[in-house]
Design a protein around this motif. Structure first.
Motif, short mmCIF file in Angstrom:
data_model
loop_
_atom_site.label_atom_id
_atom_site.label_comp_id
_atom_site.label_asym_id
_atom_site.label_seq_id
_atom_site.Cartn_x
_atom_site.Cartn_y
_atom_site.Cartn_z
N THR A 12 33.04 140.07 22.90
CA THR A 12 33.81 139.97 21.66
C THR A 12 33.41 141.07 20.69
OG1 THR A 12 34.36 138.54 19.78
CG2 THR A 12 32.13 138.35 20.68
N ALA A 13 34.34 141.42 19.82
CA ALA A 13 34.05 142.39 18.76
C ALA A 13 33.70 141.69 17.47
CB ALA A 13 35.28 143.29 18.54
N SER A 14 33.93 140.39 17.42
CA SER A 14 33.76 139.64 16.18
C SER A 14 32.35 139.06 16.06
CB SER A 14 34.77 138.49 16.12
OG SER A 14 36.08 139.00 16.02
N ASN A 15 31.93 138.91 14.82
CA ASN A 15 30.64 138.29 14.54
C ASN A 15 30.82 137.34 13.37
OD1 ASN A 15 28.12 138.31 15.77
ND2 ASN A 15 27.19 139.52 14.13
N PRO A 16 31.62 136.28 13.55
CA PRO A 16 31.91 135.37 12.44
C PRO A 16 30.65 134.68 11.94
CG PRO A 16 32.56 134.39 14.53
CD PRO A 16 32.19 135.80 14.83
N GLY A 267 36.81 128.56 19.90
CA GLY A 267 38.26 128.59 19.85
C GLY A 267 38.81 129.86 19.23
N PRO A 268 38.43 130.19 17.97
CA PRO A 268 38.94 131.42 17.36
C PRO A 268 38.53 132.68 18.12
CG PRO A 268 38.04 129.96 15.69
CD PRO A 268 37.69 129.36 17.01
N LEU A 269 37.33 132.71 18.67
CA LEU A 269 36.90 133.88 19.43
C LEU A 269 37.76 134.06 20.68
CD1 LEU A 269 33.02 133.45 19.18
CD2 LEU A 269 34.37 135.29 18.15
#
Length: 352
Positions: A12-16, A267-269
C-alpha cells in the motif's frame, strides 16, 4: 484524486492514522505527481516481550494457543487481517505495518519459562496465527527457528501457517518433529498468477516457490496441506479449483480456504488497492463482499467471519467441497498431533 501508487515492493501507499491517534491529517493533491514512488526501507525494532503464548477461545480456529515472534509483516499483503493490530503500538495499519516491524528478542526465553511451569497443560501451538513466522526478516533474526528448537527439545506439538518458502531452511527441525508426530504445516496459496501476486502480496514467496515448499516437505514426510486464503470475489476466486489441484499435485494432503476479511482499517486500504489496480472492477468486487457480509464489508461473528453467507459464499463453499472430494484433499487437517510426548528437559515422561 487517483489512487496512489505503492512504493516498490510494498502493498500500500497509504499510511492512515491508527484509530487511537489523538490527531489526524488529510492528504491534499497540490498538482505535483510522482510517477514512481520512492522505496521505503524496512525498520526492525527489538522488543522485550512480557508474554509469548497467546490463547484464544474462537470456535473457528483449530488451535487454542499461538506464538507470534514478530509484530507487523514485511510480506505486505494488502488484505492482511492483522494490519489493525499495529495501532496498539501507535503505528499505522498501512505502510507502517509492512515497514516498521517489531521482533520479540526474548521470545524463546519466555517460551521456555512458560513451558516449564508446573501447571502448564500441553496443547498444539500455532506459529503464524497473526503475522507470518517466515517473513523476510526471519533470515536475520531467526526467532522462528529458535522457537522450533525449543519446541523440539520439549517434544511439544506445533502447527505452522506460512506463505514463505524460508520454511525449507528449517527442514532439519521439521523432519525431527514429524518423526514424533509433533508438526503439521499449512502453506498459504492465494494465486498462481505472478503479476497478481506482485501487487497483492508483494514480498511473499512466488507461487512456484510455495508449491516447491509443499513438494519438498511432502518428500521429507512432513505433514503439509494448503490454505487457499483469502478468496477474493472477482479477483482470485476463479482460481480455487486450479490452486487446489496444483497443491495436490505438489503433495498437499489436506486443504482449507477462507473468504476475504476486511476488519477495521483493512477495508479502506483494500478499496484503495482495488481502485489502483482494478478500477473498473472495484465497485463489483465490493458489492459481492457486502452481499457476503450482511450488507457490510466485514462481519466479525464466530461461524461467519471465515466463510461468509449468501449466494456467492454458499457457491464458493460448494465448489470447495466438490473440489477437495474429487482431489482427495478432504482428509482432516493434520492437527491430531501427539501431546503425550511433551516433557520439559530433565523431566520424566509418563509411563502410560
Amino acid at each position: 484524486m487517483a489512487a496512489p501508487l505503492a512504493p516498490r515492493g510494498r502493498g500500500t501507499a497509504s499510511n492512515p492514522f491508527n484509530r487511537y491517534a489523538p490527531t489526524r491529517s488529510e492528504a491534499f493533491d497540490d498538482g505535483w505527481f510522482q510517477e514512481v514512488p520512492p522505496s521505503r526501507a524496512t525498520e526492525v525494532r527489538l522488543e522485550t516481550a512480557k508474554s509469548i503464548i497467546t490463547r484464544n477461545q474462537s470456535p473457528d480456529l483449530p488451535f487454542d494457543c499461538s506464538v507470534n515472534p514478530y509484530r507487523g509483516c514485511e510480506h505486505g499483503c494488502i488484505y492482511c487481517y492483522a494490519r489493525p493490530s499495529h495501532a496498539y503500538w501507535d503505528m499505522s495499519p498501512g505502510l507502517d505495518f509492512e515497514t516498521r516491524l517489531i521482533a520479540k528478542s526474548n521470545a524463546t526465553a519466555l517460551l521456555e519459562q512458560q513451558l516449564s511451569k508446573p501447571g502448564y497443560v500441553c496443547a498444539p501451538i500455532n506459529l503464524g496465527s497473526n503475522t507470518d513466522p517466515y517473513q523476510p526478516i526471519e533470515r536475520e533474526h531467526r526467532l522462528t527457528r529458535q522457537t522450533l528448537e525449543v519446541l523440539l527439545r520439549y517434544r511439544h506439538p506445533v502447527t505452522i501457517v506460512t506463505k514463505g518458502s524460508l520454511v525449507l531452511r528449517d527442514l532439519d527441525l521439521l523432519v525431527q518433529l514429524a518423526e514424533q508426530n509433533l508438526v503439521a504445516v499449512m502453506i498459504s496459496l492465494t494465486t498462481l498468477d505472478d503479476e497478481l501476486k506482485r501487487t497483492l502480496e508483494p514480498r511473499a514467496a512466488a507461487p512456484s516457490a510455495r508449491l516447491r515448499a509443499i513438494r519438498v516437505l511432502r518428500e521429507n514426510r512432513v505433514p503439509v496441506g494448503v490454505l487457499c486464503s483469502p478468496m477474493i470475489p472477482m479477483i482470485n476466486d476463479m482460481e480455487l479449483e486450479t490452486l487446489l489441484e496444483a497443491a495436490r499435485d505438489a503433495g498437499a494432503r489436506n486443504a482449507s480456504y477462507m473468504l476475504l476479511r476486511l476488519p477495521r482499517e483493512v477495508g479502506p486500504l483494500f478499496e484503495e488497492w482495488l481502485q489502483a489496480h482494478y478500477p473498473r472492477r472495484a465497485a463489483h468486487v465490493m458489492s459481492i463482499i457486502r452481499q457476503c457480509r450482511g450488507g457490510e464489508i466485514y462481519d466479525s461473528r464466530f461461524g461467519h467471519r471465515f466463510k461468509g453467507e449468501g449466494p456467492f459464499a454458499e457457491l464458493l463453499a460448494q465448489r470447495f467441497a466438490v473440489a477437495i472430494r474429487k482431489l482427495g484433499l478432504n482428509r482432516r487437517g493434520g492437527y491430531e498431533l501427539d501431546c503425550s510426548r511433551f516433557c520439559p528437559p530433565g523431566g520424566q515422561m509418563s509411563l502410560l
